[in-house]
Structures are given as C-alpha cells and as structure tokens.
Design a protein around this motif. Structure first.
Motif, PDB file in Angstrom:
ATOM      1  N   LEU A  10      -5.674  12.706   5.440  1.00  0.00           N
ATOM      2  CA  LEU A  10      -4.425  12.338   5.832  1.00  0.00           C
ATOM      3  C   LEU A  10      -3.927  11.968   4.512  1.00  0.00           C
ATOM      4  O   LEU A  10      -2.303  11.572   4.668  1.00  0.00           O
ATOM      5  N   GLN A  11      -3.286  12.935   3.243  1.00  0.00           N
ATOM      6  CA  GLN A  11      -2.659  12.981   2.602  1.00  0.00           C
ATOM      7  C   GLN A  11      -1.756  14.254   3.094  1.00  0.00           C
ATOM      8  O   GLN A  11      -0.835  13.769   3.208  1.00  0.00           O
ATOM      9  N   HIS A  30      -7.961   3.084   6.215  1.00  0.00           N
ATOM     10  CA  HIS A  30      -8.586   3.394   4.700  1.00  0.00           C
ATOM     11  C   HIS A  30      -7.479   4.570   4.152  1.00  0.00           C
ATOM     12  O   HIS A  30      -7.104   5.740   4.095  1.00  0.00           O
ATOM     13  N   GLY A  31      -7.901   4.610   3.217  1.00  0.00           N
ATOM     14  CA  GLY A  31      -6.911   5.453   1.737  1.00  0.00           C
ATOM     15  C   GLY A  31      -5.587   5.340   2.386  1.00  0.00           C
ATOM     16  O   GLY A  31      -5.369   4.445   2.962  1.00  0.00           O
ATOM     17  N   LEU A  32      -4.831   6.586   2.763  1.00  0.00           N
ATOM     18  CA  LEU A  32      -3.572   6.723   2.780  1.00  0.00           C
ATOM     19  C   LEU A  32      -3.414   6.328   4.408  1.00  0.00           C
ATOM     20  O   LEU A  32      -1.853   6.237   5.067  1.00  0.00           O
ATOM     21  N   GLU A  90      -7.783   2.184  -2.553  1.00  0.00           N
ATOM     22  CA  GLU A  90      -9.044   1.958  -2.615  1.00  0.00           C
ATOM     23  C   GLU A  90     -10.001   2.000  -3.811  1.00  0.00           C
ATOM     24  O   GLU A  90     -10.997   1.850  -5.065  1.00  0.00           O
ATOM     25  N   GLN A  91      -9.171   3.676  -4.835  1.00  0.00           N
ATOM     26  CA  GLN A  91      -8.712   4.272  -6.057  1.00  0.00           C
ATOM     27  C   GLN A  91      -8.478   2.850  -7.514  1.00  0.00           C
ATOM     28  O   GLN A  91      -9.125   3.347  -8.445  1.00  0.00           O
ATOM     29  N   PRO A 150       1.067  -1.943  -0.055  1.00  0.00           N
ATOM     30  CA  PRO A 150      -0.162   0.199   0.373  1.00  0.00           C
ATOM     31  C   PRO A 150       0.723   1.130   0.111  1.00  0.00           C
ATOM     32  O   PRO A 150       1.838   1.299   0.725  1.00  0.00           O
ATOM     33  N   GLY A 151       0.224   2.379  -0.839  1.00  0.00           N
ATOM     34  CA  GLY A 151       1.282   3.436  -0.593  1.00  0.00           C
ATOM     35  C   GLY A 151       1.089   4.477  -1.121  1.00  0.00           C
ATOM     36  O   GLY A 151      -0.551   5.028  -1.022  1.00  0.00           O
ATOM     37  N   GLY A 152       1.067   5.566  -1.755  1.00  0.00           N
ATOM     38  CA  GLY A 152       1.054   7.017  -1.857  1.00  0.00           C
ATOM     39  C   GLY A 152      -0.764   7.185  -2.840  1.00  0.00           C
ATOM     40  O   GLY A 152      -1.334   7.693  -2.793  1.00  0.00           O
TER      41      GLY A 152
END
Ligand code: TXA
Ligand code: MG
Length: 322
Positions: free
Chosen positions: A272-273, A302-304, A195-196, A189-191
């Motif tokens: 989160l970004q 979730h996300g970042l 989910e996208q 998982p990374g930048g």
C-alpha cells in the motif's frame, strides 16, 4: 510571470526570505510555501491557488520542539504523537497562539502544524527562520503534485519558483489529527496510517464528510467533498465487471483481462505504501491520456489504503451530478 524551476536550495531560501512563493518538495506532496506569519504572503498563496480563504493552511516547522511557538497548548496525547511521529507525514490541529495570523487559520481558534521529514524542506525552514505555510501546490480542488513537473502543469505563470527535489516518497498528504474541546478527531486520513495513531492514543472521532457549501461553518474545512479531482470524470468500482470499454483503469494489484484502455496497476506486490507513492502520478497520467472516464477499483480499507480511498471517493464526488 514565468515560473522558474530551481535546483538550488539557496535560491529558494533567498526568494522565501524576500516574501516570494516557492513550491517545495516534502515527503508527502509538493507544497506552495511562503512566510507563514506574514499576512501579505499568505494572501498570495490563496490567490495563486484560487483557494477560498475559509480553507486554512498548515504551518511547517523545522524541529518538533518549535510546535510551542505556534500552539498555546500541546495536550499530553499530542505530545506523544509529536515525540513518535515527527518529523513525518502527520499534521496536528491545536489551539493557536495569538500571533498566528487569522489568514493562516481562517479565523479558527486552532492552528495546523506539521514537522516534515524531507531533508531539503527542513533545511529550508531552518534557514528561513520562521514557519512556512504550505498547502499542496495545486489549484484548489485539483490533484496534488508529487513532482516539480506536476506543479508546473497547474501553477505555471501563477508562481515565480518551483524547487525540483524529485518525486515525493509518501505520495499522499499528511494525516491530520485535530485536538478539539470535545475530543480527538481524524480530520484527514493520509500518509501516516491511522491505525498507528489509534494504537498509541486510542480511537479517534470521525467527522461526517461535508459539502463545499457548509464547509465554511465547519470545524474541519479540509474535509470538503470536492477535492483532489482530475479533469476526467472518475468513478469508484468494486469489481472489474463494472468497467466500460475505453475506461482508464486504476487498480491496487491485478489487471482486468482483455480490457480495451489503459490500465495502471499501482503495486503488483500488494504494497500500500508503494501504491500511495504512485497514486497522484498515475491519476495525472490517466487524466492526460484522453480517456472518457477513469475507473478506480476500491483499495483495501486499512493503512494507507484508507487515505487512497478517501482521495478517490472525493474525486468521484466532484463529478457526481448534483
Ligand atoms: O502533506 C501535507 O499536509 C501537505 C504538505 C505540503 O505538507 N500539505 C497539505 O496542505 O496537504 P493543504 O492545505 O492542501 O491541506 C491542509 C488541510 C486543509 O484541507 C485544511 O482545511 C486543513 O488542513 N486545516 C488546516 N488548518 C486547519 C484547522 N485549524 N482546523 C481544521 N483543519 C485545518
Ligand atoms: Mg490540498
């Protein structure tokens, strides 16, 4: 060898063309770059980082279309990801073309390819004219650098040049997706939020985390448990009640009341970004502050936040007694 900090991209281009290593800014983290198809240069990268050669490198290209120079096949779903998310913080692991050196791929039949978004990095790859291998510009198993200063702290005397391009915008390494014969895997998982990717191509398979000992025989050496570690022991906690006095504290948003010790709150406005872009910088800072322990409060998964929790739990695993 003294490490020289450059501010001129032309000097970096000249050095790279001559087969030298240059640490370069990307939108994720700084990478230790060298000619990606030249085995002698690749060997220098492994040695400067003290990186075991069973851990393969990412090859960086200037334009999305160049993926077919390195990959023998770009499956339909990979093509869709390329069209949507490149240039950007996404790496694809694809079947490799025969001319890609074994040292870049650790002898695997696949090659990791990324088209970065950072304008300086893209310009440099374009002008050098060949893909650049670039692992994160840290010592193996240590924190990734998000500034030229971080690179100098770890690699001073080991590499000739760092190009200073300021702080990295994304702040965590790229998301790695592997197109394997038995399915499409999330390898790291990374930048780019997972989910996208899943929204576009459906659910990804996950690999169980692995230990250093078994990594050499596995499909995804990047999933080493020992990775991304500060020198200070790090624990992950779920509640402020688990804090010990004197801990260096890392949180997403919120601060513990009356805590004796430094607190780094990464995003009071719950972004989160923003938190990801400050993560390694905060860890570097806590690491230097002399605290006996770093305690990181788990981030939203979730996300970042997923990439951040991944890096933190790996750092914690490094210090866990065997
Ligand atoms: O954001 C990033 O990806 C940064 C910047 C500099 O581009 N680079 C980076 O490289 O994080 P590195 O070497 O620190 O991490 C790349 C990971 C490694 O852990 C490696 O095991 C995995 O990618 N990898 C490379 N080639 C692979 C392959 N053929 N199959 C599976 N995993 C691979
Ligand atoms: Mg790395």
């Amino acid at each position: 060898m003294q490490t020289v900090v450059l501010s001129d991209a032309e000097e970096a281009i000249r050095a790279l063309k001559a087969g030298e290593l240059v640490a370069l800014p990307t939108e994720t983290v700084y990478g230790l770059a060298g000619l990606g198809l030249n085995p002698e240069v690749l060997a220098k990268i492994f040695s400067a980082k003290d990186r075991p050669t069973f851990d393969p490198l990412i090859l960086h290209i200037a334009r999305p279309g160049q993926v077919s120079q390195l990959a023998s096949e770009v499956p339909h779903d990979a093509r869709r990801l390329v069209d949507t998310f490149w240039p950007g913080p996404l790496t694809l692991v694809l079947p490799k073309k025969p001319h890609v050196p074994d040292l870049a791929t650790a002898g695997l039949g696949t090659v990791a390819v990324r088209c970065p978004k950072h304008p300086l990095m893209r310009k440099i790859i374009e002008k050098v004219g060949v893909p650049l291998a670039a692992p994160s510009a840290n010592l193996f198993g240590r924190l990734s650098p998000t500034s030229a200063q971080h690179v100098v702290e770890q690699l001073e005397g080991r590499i000739p040049y760092v190009l200073d391009g300021g702080a990295c915008e994304v702040g965590v390494e790229s998301t790695i997706i592997g197109f394997m014969p038995d399915g499409v895997y999330l390898l790291r998982p990374g930048g780019l939020p997972v989910e996208q990717v899943e929204h576009m191509i459906g659910p990804l398979k996950r690999l169980p985390a692995q230990s250093v000992e078994t990594a050499a025989s596995q499909a995804a050496p990047g999933m080493l448990m020992k990775h991304y570690a500060p020198a200070t022991p790090l624990v992950m906690i779920d509640r402020f009640e688990e804090l010990k006095p004197g801990d260096g504290v890392l949180t997403f948003c919120g601060r513990p009341q009356g805590h004796l010790g430094p607190v780094m709150e990464l995003s009071p406005r719950k972004n989160l970004q923003e938190a990801a872009s400050l993560l390694f910088q905060a860890l570097h800072q806590l690491d230097r502050s002399g605290v006996p322990r770093i305690a990181a409060l788990r981030f939203p998964e979730h996300g970042l936040g997923m990439a951040i929790n991944d890096r933190l739990s790996r750092a914690a695993a490094t210090h866990r007694p065997a």
